[in-house]
Design an enzyme around this catalytic site. Structure first.
Site, PDB file in Angstrom:
ATOM      1  N   SER A   1       0.822  -1.208   0.000  1.00  0.00           N
ATOM      2  CA  SER A   1       0.000   0.000   0.000  1.00  0.00           C
ATOM      3  C   SER A   1       0.859   1.262   0.000  1.00  0.00           C
ATOM      4  CB  SER A   1      -0.906   0.008   1.239  1.00  0.00           C
ATOM      5  OG  SER A   1      -1.568   1.249   1.388  1.00  0.00           O
TER       6      SER A   1
ATOM      7  N   TYR B   1      -3.494   0.238  10.239  1.00  0.00           N
ATOM      8  CA  TYR B   1      -3.508  -0.255   8.867  1.00  0.00           C
ATOM      9  C   TYR B   1      -2.118  -0.153   8.233  1.00  0.00           C
ATOM     10  CZ  TYR B   1      -4.450  -0.609   3.893  1.00  0.00           C
ATOM     11  OH  TYR B   1      -4.413  -0.974   2.573  1.00  0.00           O
TER      12      TYR B   1
END
Length: 330
Positions: A127, A151
């Protein structure tokens, strides 16, 4: 597209998700034999006309035996690992679950691929969010991963695990650090592109929850997944194996300007976004990934401009969006 994918046996974890649906569509179009590995079959595959065409093997990425059987029973040659907790807010509310699925789930999939000994490529979804605050931009792949929210930390660990399996065991693994993806078939109405389009289709102005200042990059899902496929084709190459690659457009965009481009794509006039500014957690946020490595090593750049991608997405939701979303959330 090369003939690499013709009759290639592929496993996609998280195939029922937004990007999993897009990847499955592109793989099927390229001639691959695709199997999904997921806990459920969602509407994202249906958005691409793949319901029943991409069989879903029901299982969790935390179950090593289940993944091993899926790889063995179907003679899997390429694995795309997309399954995981993909929502930042959801990860913050359930940190242990996010760490479990994003970290242990990743090493479980990697270990199953290692034990099989037959994989030509393993592409793991990393990511852009792993970078966090940086001292220089655009962000290069060798810069430190500094994001410490739940996250970001979980995806940074998964990123390192993917590269570690390549370094220690020679597994042809690559980590793809893609930016925010948008496009047809996104069921997440809270996403800025999808939410803004749905507002416009209802005759309402889009609402920006921030003050409009965050700067981020947005890429059409087709381009994102075509980059994943290219990485898989070359995962065994010395310059690719065990590496991380940014998947990004050349330039990021301010959120306010993005929403104005969405309004322009709708061809509606006299509309300005509403600046709610109810969430200022990302005030003056700046993120700019470099795409130089993908271009230099693999010759990849996005095919769609931001404007073209937004027009394509708006058209799809205008034709299918409200009916499809009702089914997706029904």
């Amino acid at each position: 597209m090369t003939g690499f994918w013709t009759n290639r046996r592929v496993l996609v974890t998280g195939a029922s998700g937004f990007l999993g649906g897009w990847l499955s569509r592109l793989l099927v179009d390229a001639g691959a034999e695709v199997r999904g590995f997921d806990l459920a079959q969602g509407a994202c595959l249906e958005a691409h006309g793949l319901a029943g065409r991409v069989p879903i093997i029901r299982g969790s990425v935390l179950e090593l035996g289940a993944i091993e059987r899926a790889i063995h029973d179907h003679g899997i040659e390429v694995c795309f690992h997309l399954a995981g907790q993909s929502m930042i807010e959801g990860a913050a509310k359930g940190p242990l679950a996010a760490f479990e699925v994003n970290i242990r789930g990743t090493w479980t999939v990697l270990e199953a691929c290692r034990q099989a000994g037959t994989l030509r490529a393993v592409v793991c979804a990393s990511s852009n969010h792993t970078y966090g605050p940086q001292k220089r931009s655009p962000f290069l792949e060798e810069q430190p991963l500094t994001q410490l929210d739940v996250y970001g930390a979980s995806k940074a660990c998964a990123d390192i695990l993917a590269r570690s399996f390549a370094h220690n065991f020679g597994l042809p693994t690559v980590a793809a650090r893609n930016v925010n993806s948008f496009g047809p078939g996104d069921p997440h109405t809270s996403h800025i592109v999808t939410g803004s389009i749905l507002s416009l289709l209802k005759g309402e102005p889009p609402v920006i929850r921030s003050d409009g200042s965050p700067v981020k990059a947005y890429l059409h899902a087709r381009d994102t997944m075509e980059a994943y496929m290219l990485l898989a084709e070359h995962a065994g190459d010395p310059a690719v194996r065990g590496e991380a690659f940014n998947v990004t457009p050349v330039e990021p965009v301010r959120v306010l300007d993005l929403v104005r481009l969405i309004i322009k794509a709708s061809e509606k006039t006299g509309i300005e976004p509403v600046m709610a500014a109810t969430d200022l957690s990302q005030k003056d946020f700046f993120e700019h990934l470099s795409g130089e490595k993908m271009k230099r090593v693999l010759g990849w750049t996005p095919r769609l401009s931001l404007e073209e991608g937004l027009k394509d997405t708006y058209r799809w939701y205008a034709e299918h969006g409200t009916t499809w979303l009702a089914g997706a959330h029904g």
